[in-house]
Design a protein around this motif. Structure first.
Motif, PDB file in Angstrom:
ATOM      1  N   UNK A 146      -0.899   0.194   3.563  1.00 60.00           N
ATOM      2  CA  UNK A 146      -1.357  -0.162   4.901  1.00 60.00           C
ATOM      3  C   UNK A 146      -0.872   0.638   5.856  1.00 60.00           C
ATOM      4  N   UNK A 147      -1.910   1.442   6.539  1.00 59.82           N
ATOM      5  CA  UNK A 147      -1.313   2.562   7.804  1.00 59.82           C
ATOM      6  C   UNK A 147      -1.015   3.828   7.073  1.00 59.82           C
ATOM      7  N   UNK A 148      -1.213   3.930   5.732  1.00 53.88           N
ATOM      8  CA  UNK A 148      -0.903   5.261   5.306  1.00 53.88           C
ATOM      9  C   UNK A 148      -2.144   5.813   4.134  1.00 53.88           C
ATOM     10  N   UNK A 149      -2.389   6.877   4.013  1.00 54.25           N
ATOM     11  CA  UNK A 149      -3.569   7.221   2.998  1.00 54.25           C
ATOM     12  C   UNK A 149      -2.900   7.251   1.694  1.00 54.25           C
ATOM     13  N   UNK A 150      -2.422   6.287   0.980  1.00 57.04           N
ATOM     14  CA  UNK A 150      -1.862   6.090  -0.246  1.00 57.04           C
ATOM     15  C   UNK A 150      -2.572   5.240  -1.306  1.00 57.04           C
TER      16      UNK A 150
END
Length: 68
Positions: free
Chosen positions: A21-25
């Motif tokens: 959540x909140x990162x492109x992972x």
């Protein structure tokens, strides 16, 4: 960054997926144990050394459908 949260769900084709959540992972694995390792590896690869989170939180989501 002190913490990163992953949304963990069962994949329709089998196995598990984890999305930060909140990162492109995003990562996936067949077992929960394997998913934990994949998440750690993905976080290490995503952030420069020393800039990653201190804690990785896995939030498990499971949908259940009941007949009325």
């Amino acid at each position: 960054m002190s913490e990163i949260v992953f949304l963990v769900e069962e994949a329709p084709e089998g196995g598990l997926t984890a999305r930060a959540l909140g990162e492109s992972i995003f990562t996936q694995a067949e077992t929960l144990e394997a998913l934990r390792e994949e998440v750690r590896d993905a976080v290490r690869c995503h952030f420069p050394e020393g800039e990653g989170p201190a804690v990785i939180r896995l939030h498990y989501v499971r949908d259940e459908v009941l007949a009325a």
